[in-house]
Design an enzyme around this catalytic site. Structure first.
Site, PDB file in Angstrom:
ATOM      1  N   GLY A  65      42.924  68.476  78.383  1.00 60.33           N
ATOM      2  CA  GLY A  65      43.423  67.105  78.741  1.00 60.33           C
ATOM      3  C   GLY A  65      43.204  66.385  79.830  1.00 60.33           C
ATOM      4  N   LYS A  82      41.593  78.898  65.481  1.00 63.11           N
ATOM      5  CA  LYS A  82      41.179  79.015  66.875  1.00 63.11           C
ATOM      6  C   LYS A  82      42.122  79.573  67.760  1.00 63.11           C
ATOM      7  CE  LYS A  82      41.567  75.509  70.531  1.00 63.11           C
ATOM      8  NZ  LYS A  82      41.380  73.870  70.817  1.00 63.11           N
ATOM      9  N   ASN A 120      40.655  66.117  71.629  1.00 65.23           N
ATOM     10  CA  ASN A 120      41.716  65.741  71.209  1.00 65.23           C
ATOM     11  C   ASN A 120      42.216  64.429  72.047  1.00 65.23           C
ATOM     12  OD1 ASN A 120      44.955  67.066  69.836  1.00 65.23           O
ATOM     13  ND2 ASN A 120      44.545  64.822  70.530  1.00 65.23           N
ATOM     14  N   ALA A 175      37.679  70.860  75.294  1.00 69.23           N
ATOM     15  CA  ALA A 175      38.453  70.688  76.286  1.00 69.23           C
ATOM     16  C   ALA A 175      37.555  70.087  77.481  1.00 69.23           C
ATOM     17  CB  ALA A 175      39.111  71.817  76.772  1.00 69.23           C
ATOM     18  N   GLY A 176      38.114  68.926  78.004  1.00 68.32           N
ATOM     19  CA  GLY A 176      37.591  68.265  78.945  1.00 68.32           C
ATOM     20  C   GLY A 176      37.056  66.886  78.770  1.00 68.32           C
TER      21      GLY A 176
END
Lengths: 263, 66
Positions: free
Chosen positions: A165, A104, A213, A191-192
């Site tokens: 995050g 990635k 995550n 993301a987000g």
């Protein structure tokens, strides 16, 4: 009537049944990491590459928790701000995982936003692809950049939903949709994502998968949120395949008018 | 002999190999990757790669991240 099966989710020639990809950061400990990932049903798991701590007793290793025999590992270049550092990190990861090619790529712009630096990302992608890597690439939600990365040979395009995050969900669903519609390789929101409805929204937009995550790791109950994300990705995928009903300006009763007792 | 190890100065005996260094660091058998002067040293070559004065050595491993 029977339900038709979904097409397989294929990344770099390998088929996966889960369209949820998860990270391994920000968990309380390795026990929680392992349990949350197992609960999420994810098959592709990303991790970071860092200097070993010298002079300290070596504790348990992340790769004992997310075993390469059970998961498809996805080393990432998180924390890299230049193409050069990202390429070095991928080469270290390949050595770490005995020749593993799937990475990635993320090259970040600054510490406040962690927004992708697309100029450096394009440079890094070119070098990595020439070096034989399979590159899943984190990028902005710019369809023109996404098209360029696909034309170069990246095996998945991963636009941000919002800042890494931040938990702000998908800020520009229209751009994500444009990227989905133009792409022949898998598109994943990376993301987000803050909660289950964000993941479902990504899938309803037609994304092939979601990578997240913090939404799991920083939930009050990470294991339950892992399960929620699994369900949301499946529900969103089914809703996309099913095709939503058209929106109407006025009501449309589900019960027939004919035969009412007051008719 | 002086090298830079993971960005810090580090002193070790002259003539040691990368495998000796990994051993000194108690990392033998651990899943790590080694880079010297920005070039990967494959695991199979650690025992035959001699360290030199001022080498920039990186020893990395997998950690949690997203």
């Amino acid at each position: 009537m029977t339900l038709q099966n979904d097409a397989p989710f294929t990344i770099a020639g390998r088929n996966f049944s889960s369209r949820l990809l998860v990270g391994t950061g920000k968990y309380k400990d390795f026990d929680e990491t392992g349990a949350a990932i197992a609960e999420s049903g994810a098959e592709i798991v990303t991790f970071a590459v860092r200097r070993t701590n010298l002079g300290q007793e070596a504790g348990p290793n992340l790769l004992d928790v997310i075993s390469p025999s059970r998961y498809t590992l996805l080393p990432n270049t998180a924390g890299c701000y230049t193409a050069k550092d990202a390429v070095r990190t991928c080469r270290l990861a390949r050595e770490l995982l005995d020749g593993h090619k799937l990475v990635k790529l993320e090259v970040l712009g600054d510490e406040t936003t962690l927004y992708p630096n697309v100029v450096e990302t394009l440079k890094a992608a070119e070098t990595l692809l020439a070096d034989g890597f399979d590159v899943m690439v984190y990028t902005s939600d710019d369809p023109i950049v996404a098209r360029e990365l696909e034309a170069m040979g990246c095996c998945a395009i991963m636009p941000l939903g919002s800042l890494i995050g931040s938990g702000h969900g998908i800020q520009n669903p229209h751009n994500v949709r444009l990227i989905v519609e133009q792409s022949s390789v898998p598109v994943l929101v990376d993301a987000g994502i803050g909660t289950a409805s964000d993941a479902a929204m990504a899938m309803e937009l037609g994304c092939d998968g979601v990578l997240l995550n913090t939404a799991i790791a920083h939930a009050r109950d990470p294991l339950r949120m892992a399960r929620a994300m699994k369900s949301a990705v499946e529900a969103g995928r089914d809703a996309f395949l099913a095709g939503r009903m058209p929106r109407r300006q006025t009501a449309d009763p589900s019960s027939p008018f004919a035969g009412r007792i007051n008719g | 002999m002086h090298i830079q190890l993971n960005g810090e100065p580090y002193t070790l005996e002259a003539g040691l190999t990368a495998a000796d260094l990994i051993d000194q660091l108690a990392l033998t058998g651990r899943r790590v990757a080694v880079e010297i002067n920005e070039e990967i040293v494959p695991r199979s070559q650690l025992a035959t790669t001699r360290l030199a004065e001022d080498d920039q050595v990186e020893v990395v491993h997998a950690i949690g991240g997203g």
